[in-house]
Scaffold this motif. Structure first.
Motif, PDB file in Angstrom:
ATOM      1  N   THR A   3     -12.032  -1.072   0.205  1.00 28.83           N
ATOM      2  CA  THR A   3     -10.662  -1.564   0.325  1.00 28.83           C
ATOM      3  C   THR A   3     -10.662  -3.071   0.093  1.00 28.83           C
ATOM      4  O   THR A   3     -11.689  -3.732   0.256  1.00 28.83           O
ATOM      5  N   GLN A  25      -6.179   5.918  -4.778  1.00 27.26           N
ATOM      6  CA  GLN A  25      -5.542   5.815  -3.456  1.00 27.26           C
ATOM      7  C   GLN A  25      -6.096   6.866  -2.499  1.00 27.26           C
ATOM      8  O   GLN A  25      -6.322   6.582  -1.316  1.00 27.26           O
ATOM      9  N   PRO A  64       0.825  -1.227   0.000  1.00 23.55           N
ATOM     10  CA  PRO A  64       0.000   0.000   0.000  1.00 23.55           C
ATOM     11  C   PRO A  64       0.849   1.263   0.000  1.00 23.55           C
ATOM     12  O   PRO A  64       0.772   2.082   0.918  1.00 23.55           O
ATOM     13  N   GLU A 104      -9.552   5.823  -1.527  1.00 27.69           N
ATOM     14  CA  GLU A 104      -9.493   4.700  -0.583  1.00 27.69           C
ATOM     15  C   GLU A 104      -9.103   5.172   0.811  1.00 27.69           C
ATOM     16  O   GLU A 104      -9.663   4.712   1.814  1.00 27.69           O
ATOM     17  N   SER A 105      -8.159   6.108   0.878  1.00 28.45           N
ATOM     18  CA  SER A 105      -7.719   6.602   2.184  1.00 28.45           C
ATOM     19  C   SER A 105      -8.825   7.350   2.912  1.00 28.45           C
ATOM     20  O   SER A 105      -8.860   7.395   4.146  1.00 28.45           O
ATOM     21  N   SER A 110      -3.848  -4.162  -3.832  1.00 26.57           N
ATOM     22  CA  SER A 110      -4.768  -3.090  -3.452  1.00 26.57           C
ATOM     23  C   SER A 110      -5.666  -2.720  -4.622  1.00 26.57           C
ATOM     24  O   SER A 110      -5.304  -2.886  -5.779  1.00 26.57           O
ATOM     25  N   ASN A 111      -6.843  -2.200  -4.302  1.00 27.60           N
ATOM     26  CA  ASN A 111      -7.786  -1.819  -5.356  1.00 27.60           C
ATOM     27  C   ASN A 111      -7.222  -0.756  -6.303  1.00 27.60           C
ATOM     28  O   ASN A 111      -7.397  -0.853  -7.520  1.00 27.60           O
TER      29      ASN A 111
END
Length: 334
Positions: free
Chosen positions: A167, A157, A72, A160-161, A107-108
């Motif tokens: 996730t 990213q 990540p 997602e964060s 990760s996606n």
């Protein structure tokens, strides 16, 4: 009967039959001439691409790819785009690998960047686009595709964060003991060159080539057939009127690419036909990229396997970028 189920063989036989019938029915002569023109332009690129694809498939372990994509970190997106370049598979073929990487813990955002980079920035397509468009225009298409893949991955990213997209629940903490460099050195030191080993490697490369050929060649043949039909029988005025180097022309091109379900290798000849008829590189680029970013197969698989919000944001994030790079291309390559 087994051979009759081979899609590549059926595509070859169909095109060969149409070319043969052109000697009986003159109306098919323009189709034959156009098809032979396409074959003459890209045969070397296809051959070299299949050879390189077979080498990569045999010698590059997919464990390396999975290990890199699972981290990540922001550099993961760069790795994803680069590895997508190395993966010699079409947009449909890369879906299975992308989902497999997702299940292994990638990760996606990395999965999306990998998915976007591979169809238009992989080695066979690079060679094919150079054969079609020439070096400068082909490099613009390739680098633009990579930039879109990287930018989209970085945006994912951020999403997602902030918890806006899902996730990957399959992501696990990786063993710090594993090192790709160390593993590569270990494999290299254990490798012993010999005639039997050479035969094994040649067989492995051949199997990789055969898998790639079975996966994409029939799509390429379909694309060349469609492009030959369009180039031979659709009046040039249609292209200039509806798909010219304007913003509305690009929107029309975007709509056309959305409804045409053809693999990336198959779409390349169609994109070149659009360019040949309109001289609009940007429209060809939009046609190429839109087939990936608005493809309902990819969006559907992301929806089911990765996440609904991940799938929804794909066209939202990518389509404006595609149109922007298309506009820039039409300004540069007038």
């Amino acid at each position: 009967m087994k051979w009759l189920k081979n899609k590549t063989l059926l595509a070859i036989l169909t095109l060969a039959l149409l070319c043969g019938l052109s000697y009986i029915f003159p109306i098919l002569t323009p189709f034959k001439n156009s098809l032979l023109m396409y074959i003459g332009k890209i045969w070397w690129a296809l051959l070299l691409g299949f050879i390189l694809g077979g080498i990569i498939d045999h010698f590059v372990p997919r464990e390396y790819i999975s290990h890199i994509l699972a981290k990540p970190a922001k550099r993961t997106i760069l790795y994803s785009a680069f590895l997508g370049f190395l993966m010699s598979a079409c947009s449909h073929g890369i879906l299975a690998l992308s989902i497999a990487l997702h299940k292994k813990g990638a990760s996606n955002p990395a999965v999306v960047a990998f998915l976007l980079a591979s169809p238009w920035a992989n080695l066979p397509i690079t060679l094919m686009l150079i054969a079609f468009f020439g070096l400068a225009k082909a490099l613009y298409i390739i680098f633009s595709a990579l930039i879109i893949a990287i930018t989209t991955g970085l945006i994912y990213q951020v999403l997602e964060s902030k918890g806006i997209i899902e996730t990957n629940k399959n992501t696990k903490s990786l063993s710090e003991d594993f090192s790709i460099i160390a593993d590569f050195r270990k494999k290299l030191s254990a490798y012993k060159f010999s005639i039997p080993q050479l035969l094994i490697d040649l067989k492995g490369v051949y199997n990789g080539m055969r898998m790639l050929i079975n996966m994409v060649l029939w799509w390429i043949l379909i694309g060349m057939g469609l492009a030959s039909l369009i180039g031979s029988y659709v009046p040039q005025g249609v292209f200039h009127k509806y798909m010219g180097p304007t913003f509305l022309g690009m929107l029309a091109t975007l709509a056309l690419a959305t409804i045409i379900e053809v693999c990336s290798e198959g779409t390349a000849p169609l994109a070149f036909e659009i360019y040949r008829q309109t001289m609009a590189v940007g429209n060809a680029f939009v046609f190429l990229m839109a087939g990936v970013v608005t493809d309902y197969t990819e969006i559907g698989l992301l929806w089911i396997n990765v996440g609904k919000r991940v799938a929804i944001f794909l066209p939202i994030i990518t389509v404006p970028q595609v149109l922007l790079f298309g506009i820039i291309a039409n300004m540069i390559f007038k």
